[in-house]
Design a protein around this motif. Structure first.
Motif, PDB file in Angstrom:
ATOM      1  N   UNK A  77     -26.958   5.950 -18.104  1.00 55.82           N
ATOM      2  CA  UNK A  77     -27.195   7.152 -17.321  1.00 55.82           C
ATOM      3  C   UNK A  77     -28.021   6.781 -16.099  1.00 55.82           C
ATOM      4  N   UNK A  78     -27.523   7.060 -14.886  1.00 57.23           N
ATOM      5  CA  UNK A  78     -28.326   6.772 -13.693  1.00 57.23           C
ATOM      6  C   UNK A  78     -29.453   7.793 -13.536  1.00 57.23           C
ATOM      7  N   UNK A 172     -35.361  15.723 -26.649  1.00 59.81           N
ATOM      8  CA  UNK A 172     -36.566  15.040 -27.080  1.00 59.81           C
ATOM      9  C   UNK A 172     -36.305  13.829 -27.958  1.00 59.81           C
ATOM     10  N   UNK A 173     -37.399  13.264 -28.467  1.00 56.19           N
ATOM     11  CA  UNK A 173     -37.352  11.986 -29.176  1.00 56.19           C
ATOM     12  C   UNK A 173     -36.647  12.050 -30.527  1.00 56.19           C
ATOM     13  N   UNK A 180     -30.092   3.126 -31.844  1.00 57.05           N
ATOM     14  CA  UNK A 180     -30.747   1.876 -32.214  1.00 57.05           C
ATOM     15  C   UNK A 180     -31.526   1.297 -31.040  1.00 57.05           C
ATOM     16  N   UNK A 181     -31.084   1.611 -29.826  1.00 49.28           N
ATOM     17  CA  UNK A 181     -31.735   1.048 -28.642  1.00 49.28           C
ATOM     18  C   UNK A 181     -31.851   2.125 -27.573  1.00 49.28           C
ATOM     19  N   UNK A 182     -33.027   2.235 -27.040  1.00 44.85           N
ATOM     20  CA  UNK A 182     -33.311   3.136 -25.925  1.00 44.85           C
ATOM     21  C   UNK A 182     -34.072   2.320 -24.902  1.00 44.85           C
ATOM     22  N   UNK A 183     -33.474   2.166 -23.710  1.00 38.63           N
ATOM     23  CA  UNK A 183     -34.093   1.321 -22.689  1.00 38.63           C
ATOM     24  C   UNK A 183     -33.965   1.990 -21.330  1.00 38.63           C
ATOM     25  N   UNK A 190     -30.394   3.478 -20.869  1.00 39.83           N
ATOM     26  CA  UNK A 190     -29.348   2.842 -21.670  1.00 39.83           C
ATOM     27  C   UNK A 190     -29.573   3.225 -23.131  1.00 39.83           C
ATOM     28  N   UNK A 191     -28.529   3.769 -23.757  1.00 39.90           N
ATOM     29  CA  UNK A 191     -28.567   4.143 -25.169  1.00 39.90           C
ATOM     30  C   UNK A 191     -27.478   3.374 -25.896  1.00 39.90           C
TER      31      UNK A 191
END
Length: 193
Positions: A77-78, A172-173, A180-183, A190-191
């Motif tokens: 996502x930009x 939300x969180x 597994x990955x949130x960056x 990036x998910x």
């Protein structure tokens, strides 16, 4: 403004008035055509000012909202022009645009979005409370039957409906932790699962 600034301003106004007066005197034979050309240039000037003022909105609409790379189970996502990240989730087959809020614990829907995804007024009972940056607000806990983001589907997802005014629903969180990955890197969220 100082006295010197007022003097400079008066000089420029006087000079501008003299130039405008000279222009009309020189073109008095074709005054109608001159006024038409001045009107066209004035409209062009207003159009440029409007385009500059609306540039952020135009750029946000032209920018890709989210990119799904299905073979690797990845969503990119930009960052929006306002600095936030936006995701569109399908909730019960209705698209809902969320602002990603890592400071929020839960998924929070606006009342309009809650009704749009099929919740009824009987489903939305405001008996719990949440602390926000603007103080406490009443919320209604709900369960969402089907939530999908690209290739990812989740069922029976917990969310809240906010009684207060919100411009967008918040992601939300609790939902983001399903990945597994949130960056956040290089202006992209990036998910991955």
């Amino acid at each position: 403004m100082s006295t010197m600034d007022y003097g400079n301003l008066a000089y420029l106004v006087l000079l501008g008035a003299v130039l405008v007066f000279w222009f009309f005197i020189q073109n008095r034979q074709s005054l109608n055509k001159t006024l038409q050309q001045a009107a066209v240039w004035g409209l062009i000037f207003l159009g440029v000012i409007a385009a500059v003022g609306l540039w952020d909105d135009i750029r946000q609409n032209a920018q890709p909202q989210q990119l799904v790379v299905e073979d690797s189970g990845r969503i990119e996502v930009p960052r929006g022009p306002d600095g936030h990240y936006y995701l569109t989730l399908d909730i019960n087959d209705a698209p809902v645009r969320f602002v990603v809020d890592t400071g929020a614990t839960s998924m929070v829907l606006t009342q309009e979005d809650a009704l749009r995804v099929g919740l009824t007024e009987e489903d939305i009972i405001f008996f719990s409370e949440a602390m926000t940056a603007n103080g406490p607000v009443r919320t209604a806990p709900v369960r969402l039957d089907d939530v999908s983001l690209g290739p990812f589907h989740d069922t029976n997802v917990r969310a809240f409906v906010n009684e207060g005014e919100m411009s967008k629903s918040l992601l939300g969180m609790e939902y983001l932790n399903l990945f597994a990955r949130l960056e956040i890197n290089g202006g992209r969220l990036i998910l991955e699962r």
